[in-house]
Design an enzyme around this catalytic site. Structure first.
Site, short mmCIF file in Angstrom:
data_model
loop_
_atom_site.label_atom_id
_atom_site.label_comp_id
_atom_site.label_asym_id
_atom_site.label_seq_id
_atom_site.Cartn_x
_atom_site.Cartn_y
_atom_site.Cartn_z
N GLU A 1 0.81 -1.22 0.00
CA GLU A 1 0.00 0.00 0.00
C GLU A 1 0.85 1.27 0.00
O GLU A 1 1.26 1.75 1.05
CB GLU A 1 -0.92 0.02 1.23
CG GLU A 1 -1.80 1.27 1.28
CD GLU A 1 -2.74 1.34 2.49
OE1 GLU A 1 -2.62 0.50 3.40
OE2 GLU A 1 -3.58 2.25 2.52
N LYS B 1 -2.47 -2.00 -3.16
CA LYS B 1 -3.51 -1.15 -2.58
C LYS B 1 -3.12 0.32 -2.79
O LYS B 1 -2.46 0.91 -1.94
CB LYS B 1 -3.67 -1.47 -1.09
CG LYS B 1 -4.65 -0.57 -0.36
CD LYS B 1 -5.06 -1.16 0.97
CE LYS B 1 -5.95 -0.21 1.74
NZ LYS B 1 -6.60 -0.84 2.90
P1 13P Z 1 -9.26 4.08 4.10
O1 13P Z 1 -10.10 3.34 3.10
O2 13P Z 1 -10.06 4.71 5.21
O3 13P Z 1 -8.27 5.01 3.45
O4 13P Z 1 -8.42 2.98 4.87
C1 13P Z 1 -7.80 1.98 4.16
C2 13P Z 1 -6.56 1.58 4.84
O5 13P Z 1 -6.41 0.43 5.17
C3 13P Z 1 -5.53 2.59 5.07
O6 13P Z 1 -4.33 1.97 5.41
#
Ligand code: 13P
Length: 340
Positions: A178, A220
């Site tokens: 991510e 992500k």
């Molecule tokens: P959000 O969808 O609230 O951005 O959170 C996703 C997430 O896992 C952030 O690390």
């Protein structure tokens, strides 16, 4: 590393209609979320809230995986069933957030790098024992009006993400990678696209250098979107087109799925954007969600910490899951909002 196992877990998480519920808020973050509804963040309140999410009847139709926080992975239902076991029995794959947060990057004022690599190999082995089959690590990239992010800030975060991903695959866990380019700030959508492209290029170069198997991971990313304070906000179709253009330039086709974060978008916007992307031409990867706030904000509002509201809270979660399931097939429309 058993690549076939990693592949099958990654593919199951993003199977048809399905995505991820991010319920891995750290204790400081869930405290903020609870404060917004005047609920105290005690260990029991956190446990009860997660239990409400995980026992909502039917979420398994559209939720392939749930990301947990360390404390939650070790908690149980009221009847004593460990949460990872509860999820597995319902056909939902349990995952775990393993990073230890974004900290100031030394000598690069205004930039951050995510910590948590020290001791990670041992922690991953324990998490696997506790039932986790995938993991998440979040890097945070901020955009300012001048020279942030720097090329070095991007490289440092990409390197840490790749070290994490390699350790996960070694341990038999699917890494969710991510790199989040934040939507804070007044920058336009073009700047977000340029920065996201640089970040993803750097991330995949590092993943490749670290010998991470693209087939056994999920990405992500943020969507390509104008900063929250930008006076010109792009349309849903512009966001969808810019996001897909950026991803097609940077993400290898071997990656099984893209699971977007919501990043502060409203629940309806996050669903609408996902829908628009899935309504466009077919992509090499599954295009799905891993939302935290965009799935949970309506649940918190309905729950308010009251047992009497549990049914309404679970209904709110199911509704968001259902709408995002439709968006996975490009079958959502804004007119479905407010009809639950
Ligand atoms: P959000 O969808 O609230 O951005 O959170 C996703 C997430 O896992 C952030 O690390």
């Amino acid at each position: 590393m058993n690549i076939d196992e990693l592949k099958s877990v990654a593919n199951a998480i993003v199977a048809e209609q399905k995505g991820v519920l991010a319920a891995d808020e750290s204790n400081p973050t869930i405290q903020k979320r609870f404060a917004s509804i005047q609920v105290e963040s005690t260990e029991e309140n956190r446990r009860r809230y997660r239990e409400i999410l995980f026992t909502a009847d039917g979420i398994e139709r559209t939720v392939g995986g749930i990301i947990l926080y360390d404390e939650t992975l070790r908690q149980h239902t009221q009847d004593g069933v460990p949460f990872p076991q509860l999820l597995a029995e319902r056909g939902i794959i349990p995952g775990i957030k393993v990073d230890q947060g974004a900290k100031a990057l030394a000598l690069y004022p205004g930039e951050k790098v995510t910590e948590g690599l020290d001791g990670l190999r041992a922690r991953l082995a324990e998490y696997r024992q506790l039932g986790a089959q995938f993991a998440k690590w979040r890097a945070v990239i901020e955009i300012d009006e001048h020279d942030i992010p720097s090329p070095f800030g991007i490289r440092a975060n990409a390197h840490a993400l790749a070290r994490y991903a390699a350790l996960c695959q070694e341990a038999g866990l699917v890494p969710i990678v991510e790199p989040e380019v934040l939507m804070d700030g007044a920058h336009g959508i073009e700047r977000c696209e340029a920065v996201t492209e640089q970040v993803l290029q750097a991330v995949f170069a590092e993943l490749d250098a670290h010998r991470v198997a693209f087939e056994g991971m999920l990405l992500k990313p943020n969507m390509v979107i104008a900063g929250k304070l930008c006076p010109v906000q792009a349309s849903v179709l512009e966001v969808a087109a810019a996001t897909l253009r950026c991803l097609r330039r940077t993400v290898p086709a071997a990656v099984p799925g893209i699971v977007f974060l919501s990043g502060g978008q409203s629940a309806a916007d996050a669903t609408d954007h996902l829908n628009a992307m899935n309504a466009m031409e077919p992509q090499p990867w599954q295009v799905s969600f891993s939302y935290g706030r965009a799935l949970q904000a309506p649940v918190l509002e309905a729950w308010l910490g009251q047992e009497d509201n549990v049914v309404a809270a679970q209904r709110a979660l199911l509704n968001r899951c259902h709408l995002n399931g439709l968006a996975r097939a490009g079958k959502y429309s804004r007119s479905m909002e407010g009809t639950a």
